[in-house]
Design an enzyme around this catalytic site. Structure first.
Site, PDB file in Angstrom:
ATOM      1  N   ASN A 150     -20.859  17.003  26.615  1.00 56.38           N
ATOM      2  CA  ASN A 150     -21.819  15.887  26.651  1.00 56.38           C
ATOM      3  C   ASN A 150     -22.096  15.356  28.051  1.00 56.38           C
ATOM      4  OD1 ASN A 150     -19.180  14.827  26.610  1.00 56.38           O
ATOM      5  ND2 ASN A 150     -19.959  12.851  25.955  1.00 56.38           N
ATOM      6  N   GLY A 226     -12.495  15.789  24.269  1.00 57.99           N
ATOM      7  CA  GLY A 226     -13.275  16.486  23.244  1.00 57.99           C
ATOM      8  C   GLY A 226     -13.048  15.853  21.895  1.00 57.99           C
ATOM      9  N   THR A 230      -9.955  19.000  17.629  1.00 62.91           N
ATOM     10  CA  THR A 230      -9.543  19.944  18.683  1.00 62.91           C
ATOM     11  C   THR A 230      -8.317  19.402  19.413  1.00 62.91           C
ATOM     12  OG1 THR A 230     -11.902  20.362  18.993  1.00 62.91           O
ATOM     13  CG2 THR A 230     -10.423  21.349  20.593  1.00 62.91           C
ATOM     14  N   GLU A 248      -8.288  12.678  25.401  1.00 59.65           N
ATOM     15  CA  GLU A 248      -9.390  11.702  25.299  1.00 59.65           C
ATOM     16  C   GLU A 248     -10.303  12.211  24.195  1.00 59.65           C
ATOM     17  OE1 GLU A 248      -9.357   8.999  27.009  1.00 59.65           O
ATOM     18  OE2 GLU A 248      -7.825   9.486  28.480  1.00 59.65           O
ATOM     19  N   CYS A 282     -19.315   9.528  24.226  1.00 55.76           N
ATOM     20  CA  CYS A 282     -18.210   9.051  23.388  1.00 55.76           C
ATOM     21  C   CYS A 282     -18.132   7.525  23.368  1.00 55.76           C
ATOM     22  CB  CYS A 282     -16.900   9.635  23.886  1.00 55.76           C
ATOM     23  SG  CYS A 282     -16.641   9.301  25.632  1.00 55.76           S
ATOM     24  N   GLU A 461      -6.523   7.818  31.443  1.00 54.65           N
ATOM     25  CA  GLU A 461      -6.902   8.450  32.694  1.00 54.65           C
ATOM     26  C   GLU A 461      -7.501   7.373  33.593  1.00 54.65           C
ATOM     27  OE1 GLU A 461      -9.169  11.991  31.650  1.00 54.65           O
ATOM     28  OE2 GLU A 461      -7.323  12.921  30.939  1.00 54.65           O
TER      29      GLU A 461
END
Ligand code: NDP
Length: 484
Positions: A150, A226, A230, A248, A282, A461
């Protein structure tokens, strides 16, 4: 046709399989380049190169590493137009957005961590008359970075820059859906003089390349952005190997609007927080809660404004809504719009695929869509859609909206609109998300911790959090015989 190459041991090379995956331009719905279909063998070569490079890179003075990273930043800046056009073609996002957000942020990511590492210090703990403890923070070794489609270069560099700054060697995989700017970055790294093997970029499918990164015993830490599923797959492989993990993941973010907000500013920002990048961020607020007394005014003005959003060829300067990243993703979004109707939702605007003319006639476009009349617990309101689709719901009380906002499995970001300072602090403390924006959206200070709660991820992060993640702390306790 342009063939993308892997970047391994300082060289641009073909995958060992010598086979390639089609790379589509979403706005045209056609293949325009080829991506290496790499596998475990390419990852093994990349890890071998990284292991070889690590002893020198890890002890290269921080100032030297910083200089190289700043050189990469300046080369990204110099190539901003080229990279923005490439990002727009690859992802479908308006080129204006890539020019103003994606690529400038990639520059900032490198600049930020190149300078942060010079100021990074470790702690000392003094036991007055007994001992001094100090913490050594050494690079971990070889680390993996896996990123989504994205915000391709934006998120790819968000992971790579702190890992390299901290002295690690990196094996990185961009999404196979949007690999182009990662490939162009590898050319810039060579130009900047990054030593061979320090950064290796391996292209290909998640279930081959991504999985091989997760499973390789010499990769000691993984930073992943992602989908939630996943993330769970990666953790199921990496956690039993005791790798450090930063995940994340997805979100279903609430946008809470109280009647006392500054209306015009809220409306303009809510257009962006709902539909920027076709809603494929996101951090977008896809569940909009409006205090009942403001509901009708908001609904009318919002829908009116959404209908005016310019959908079009991403490479045209005035385009506000570009293409959806892939046919498969477009179909997923459309299926959620159908589900919303089955669940009793009323479509206030949008709801359809857009058939364009000219070069975009086979492209994948969806009208920005606003839906009302759904319960806060239905699937449309609790599952991540990740497209230009928002729902609107009214609320009466603060307690009610907090409960509704917190009712999904996710906890990434939230947005809050109110002029009441006390309420802003009170609600912010009760919303279970890693990030709360009050009277703004996507205002980012790179020093702040970034990440989600619950199914939105593990770890943070950004700023020192990233440098701490990419280093291994070791405590040294030195006994002092006669005290200090
Ligand atoms: P995916 O989870 O499908 O893919 C992300 C990356 O993981 C891709 O590079 C993908 O490769 C790779 N991958 C896929 N399967 C595996 C596997 N089994 N092992 C290792 N790697 C694998 O996410 P999307 O690319 O679809 O991105 C959208 C998602 O990302 C949304 O859920 C969104 O919310 C989330 N996101 C979260 C952010 C955050 O900061 N929390 C920011 C941006 C997005 P391939 O492309 O080949 O499948």
């Amino acid at each position: 046709m342009n063939k993308i190459k892997n970047y391994i041991n300082g060289e641009l090379i073909s995958p060992l399989s010598d086979s390639y995956i089609d790379n589509y331009e979403p706005a045209a719905g056609k293949v325009y380049s080829l991506i290496p279909d790499s596998d475990e063998r390419d990852i093994n070569c990349a890890v071998e190169a990284a292991v070889k490079a690590f002893p020198v890179w890890s002890v290269t003075p921080a100032e030297e590493r910083s200089k190289i990273l700043l050189k990469i930043a300046s080369l990204i800046q110099k190539n901003l137009d080229k990279l923005a056009i490439a990002e727009s073609i690859d992802n479908g996002k308006p080129v204006s957005l890539a020019k103003s957000v994606d690529i400038p942020r990639a520059v900032k990511n490198f600049e930020f961590f190149a300078t942060a590492i010079i100021h990074f210090a470790s702690e000392a703990h003094i036991m007055e008359d007994k001992a001094i403890n100090y913490t050594l923070r050494n690079p971990i070794g070889v680390v993996g970075a896996i990123s989504p489609w994205n915000l391709p270069l934006y998120l790819f560099t968000w992971k790579i820059a702190p890992a390299l700054a901290a002295g690690n060697c990196v094996i990185a995989k961009p999404s196979e859906i949007t690999p182009m700017t990662a490939y162009l970055l590898s050319e810039l790294c060579i130009e900047a003089g990054l030593p061979a093997g320090v950064l290796n970029i391996v292209h290909g499918y998640g279930h081959k390349v991504g999985k091989a990164i997760s499973a390789h015993p010499d990769i000691k830490a993984i930073t992943f952005t992602g989908g939630t599923k996943t993330g769970a797959d990666i953790a199921s492989i990496a956690a039993p190997m005791f790798k450090k993990l930063s995940l994340e993941l997805g979100g279903k973010n609430p946008n809470i609007i109280f009647a006392d907000c500054r209306f015009d500013e809220m409306l303009e920002t809510t257009i962006r927080s709902s539909f920027s990048n076709q809603g494929e961020i996101c951090l977008c607020g896809s569940r909009i809660f409006i205090e009942k007394t403001l509901y009708d005014r908001f609904k009318n003005d919002f829908v009116d404004r959404v209908k005016k959003l310019e959908i079009g060829d991403p490479n045209k300067p005035g385009t506000e809504q570009g293409a959806i990243v892939s046919k498969q993703h477009m179909e997923k979004i459309l299926s959620y719009i159908e589900l919303a109707q089955e669940e009793g939702g009323k479509i206030l605007c949008g709801g359809n695929r857009v058939n364009m003319d000219g070069r975009c006639k086979n492209g994948w476009f969806i009208e920005p869509t606003v839906i009302e009349g759904l319960t806060h617990t239905c699937r449309t309101n609790t599952e991540e859609i990740f497209g230009p689709v928002v729902t609107i719901q009214s609320f009466d009380t603060e307690e009610e909206v907090i409960e509704k906002a917190n009712c999904t499995e996710y906890g990434l970001a939230s947005i809050l609109w109110t002029e009441n300072l006390t309420r802003a602090h009170r609600v912010s403390a009760q919303i279970k998300t890693g990030i709360v924006w009050v009277n703004c959206w996507m205002l980012r200070d790179l020093r702040t911790p970034f990440g989600g709660m619950n199914s939105s991820g593990v770890g943070r992060e950004g700023g020192l959090e990233a440098l701490r993640f990419f280093t291994e702390p070791r405590n040294v306790c030195v006994k002092i015989e006669d005290g200090l």
